[in-house]
Design a protein around this motif. Structure first.
Motif, PDB file in Angstrom:
ATOM      1  N   ASN A  18       0.859  -1.183   0.000  1.00  0.00           N
ATOM      2  CA  ASN A  18       0.000   0.000   0.000  1.00  0.00           C
ATOM      3  C   ASN A  18       0.895   1.233   0.000  1.00  0.00           C
ATOM      4  O   ASN A  18       1.672   1.433   0.932  1.00  0.00           O
ATOM      5  N   ILE A  51       0.679   4.200   0.776  1.00  0.00           N
ATOM      6  CA  ILE A  51       0.642   5.189   1.852  1.00  0.00           C
ATOM      7  C   ILE A  51       1.695   4.886   2.908  1.00  0.00           C
ATOM      8  O   ILE A  51       2.241   5.799   3.546  1.00  0.00           O
ATOM      9  N   ASN A  95      -1.856   6.547  13.868  1.00  0.00           N
ATOM     10  CA  ASN A  95      -3.120   5.991  13.365  1.00  0.00           C
ATOM     11  C   ASN A  95      -3.576   4.763  14.150  1.00  0.00           C
ATOM     12  O   ASN A  95      -3.661   3.642  13.632  1.00  0.00           O
ATOM     13  N   SER A 140      -9.726   3.396   1.862  1.00  0.00           N
ATOM     14  CA  SER A 140      -8.365   3.553   1.348  1.00  0.00           C
ATOM     15  C   SER A 140      -8.437   3.756  -0.157  1.00  0.00           C
ATOM     16  O   SER A 140      -9.456   3.435  -0.794  1.00  0.00           O
ATOM     17  N   ASP A 141      -7.355   4.257  -0.731  1.00  0.00           N
ATOM     18  CA  ASP A 141      -7.314   4.435  -2.184  1.00  0.00           C
ATOM     19  C   ASP A 141      -7.351   3.088  -2.904  1.00  0.00           C
ATOM     20  O   ASP A 141      -7.951   2.960  -3.972  1.00  0.00           O
ATOM     21  N   ASP A 201      -6.505   8.598   1.529  1.00  0.00           N
ATOM     22  CA  ASP A 201      -5.043   8.558   1.664  1.00  0.00           C
ATOM     23  C   ASP A 201      -4.380   9.592   0.760  1.00  0.00           C
ATOM     24  O   ASP A 201      -3.513  10.324   1.174  1.00  0.00           O
ATOM     25  N   SER A 217      -2.474   8.621  -1.849  1.00  0.00           N
ATOM     26  CA  SER A 217      -1.153   8.037  -1.969  1.00  0.00           C
ATOM     27  C   SER A 217      -0.548   8.339  -3.341  1.00  0.00           C
ATOM     28  O   SER A 217      -1.220   8.822  -4.249  1.00  0.00           O
ATOM     29  N   ARG A 235      -7.204  13.340   1.622  1.00  0.00           N
ATOM     30  CA  ARG A 235      -5.751  13.257   1.790  1.00  0.00           C
ATOM     31  C   ARG A 235      -5.338  13.251   3.256  1.00  0.00           C
ATOM     32  O   ARG A 235      -5.715  14.138   4.023  1.00  0.00           O
ATOM     33  N   GLN A 236      -4.547  12.264   3.627  1.00  0.00           N
ATOM     34  CA  GLN A 236      -3.903  12.279   4.942  1.00  0.00           C
ATOM     35  C   GLN A 236      -2.735  13.264   4.897  1.00  0.00           C
ATOM     36  O   GLN A 236      -1.940  13.226   3.962  1.00  0.00           O
TER      37      GLN A 236
END
Length: 350
Positions: free
Chosen positions: A69, A71, A148, A249-250, A277, A279, A293-294
């Motif tokens: 992943n 991210i 997280n 999640s993306d 995310d 990412s 976006r994180q």
């Protein structure tokens, strides 16, 4: 020497004059640019000048779930860069399914006498896991920072993206586009970020669209954090007539898009999809993905600052820092289709 300067400048994406200032340890260069030049030296295999070689202040463990992943590599890179600026050397530990466990990595890191450990989406995010493993580390004492995830009453700094706000942003965006039947797909319920996303989704749907609890139960699908998990969960929601999908999640969002297309539906013409995310490269998918976006760099900087303060005995506050995400609108969301048209398309594809 000029050829080497040119190579380094090209790799670091700076001017040759900037490279010269860094190599000669002259002022006028930002810490970020200086680090980029030093990293370029390392990548190209050039030895750093003696004046630029800093003795490591110590090792810091960096434990991530896995690297597939994107991210997680993003978090690792941002944290490694921040640690390097503080003089610490990171030891990256990834724990893919069936590989070395988090506890085994911790034992290895303790054997290497690390100065501290940063955990990203680790066992601290799993509400069914025993938190005693972290209490033992704090009692040693060993400075730790947890990203997280959250454990009540654990005296350590926690850095989290505001997952509840993430769901609120996604639902508000889709509702503003006219979507009324919006679904949520995310990972297993035992994870803290998932529980918070679900809570934010429920609250937003009730507040903005007056959706009942019974309806909401039918609009939430929890699956694996993967493309395949997103595909399976989205397929079930599409059968129930959703026109918008919020994803945990993306990668799950990419699975949702795949599920929609397999049914003959277009994204965003028939179904709008929002990821989470933002990412690397997610803006270059087909269609470019709208996502929440994180703030990875800000979270990484805060985590390293807290850890370094703990290591130096300055005592970072033992509380949770919540970082607000941002909505990034791209091509996977659009105005909701006319209800009759959407029902007809779903019936035909089925």
């Amino acid at each position: 020497m000029r050829a080497r300067l040119a190579d380094i400048a090209r790799q670091a994406e700076v001017s040759e004059a900037t490279v010269s200032r860094v190599l000669n340890d002259r002022p006028g260069v930002s810490p970020e640019t200086r680090q980029a030049v030093l990293t370029a030296l390392d990548v190209l295999g050039y030895e750093r000048p003696a004046r630029l070689r800093k003795r490591s202040a110590g090792l810091v463990g960096l434990v991530v779930p896995e690297l597939e992943n994107p991210i997680f590599p993003a978090f690792a890179q941002a944290i490694e860069s921040a640690l390097a600026q503080e003089g610490y050397t990171p030891v990256l530990c990834s724990r893919p399914l069936g590989g070395v466990t988090e506890d085994e990595y911790v034992e290895m890191l303790l054997d290497r006498q690390v100065s501290g450990i940063v955990f990203i989406s680790g066992m601290h995010a799993d509400t069914t896991a025993d938190p005693e493993r972290y209490r033992k580390l704090v009692a040693r004492p060993l400075p730790i920072v947890l990203i997280n995830g959250y454990i009540p009453d654990l005296p350590a700094p926690f850095i989290s993206c505001d997952d509840r706000a993430a769901s609120e942003l996604a639902v508000s965006h889709l509702a503003a586009l006219g979507h009324r039947r919006i679904g949520l797909i995310s990972g297993p319920e035992r994870y803290v970020p998932v529980q918070r996303k679900v809570a934010g989704f429920r609250a937003s749907m009730q507040q903005l669209l007056n959706t009942s609890d019974a309806e909401l139960d039918d609009l939430i699908e929890l699956s694996l954090f993967s493309v395949e998990g997103g595909d399976a969960a989205a397929a079930r929601l599409l059968e129930r007539g959703v026109t918008g999908i919020c994803c945990g999640s993306d990668l799950m969002a990419l699975g949702a898009i795949r599920a929609a297309r397999r049914r003959g539906l277009s994204v965003p013409g028939d179904v709008s999809v929002v990821g989470f995310d933002d990412s690397l490269l997610i803006g270059f998918t087909d269609p470019p993905l709208t996502t929440v976006r994180q703030p990875v760099r800000a979270m990484a900087a805060a985590a390293v600052r807290a850890l370094v303060d703990e290591i130096r005995g300055q005592g970072a506050p033992h509380s949770e820092y919540l970082f607000r995400p941002d909505l990034v609108v791209r091509g996977s969301t659009a105005v909701a289709p006319a209800r009759g048209e959407h029902v007809r398309r779903v019936a035909v594809s089925a």
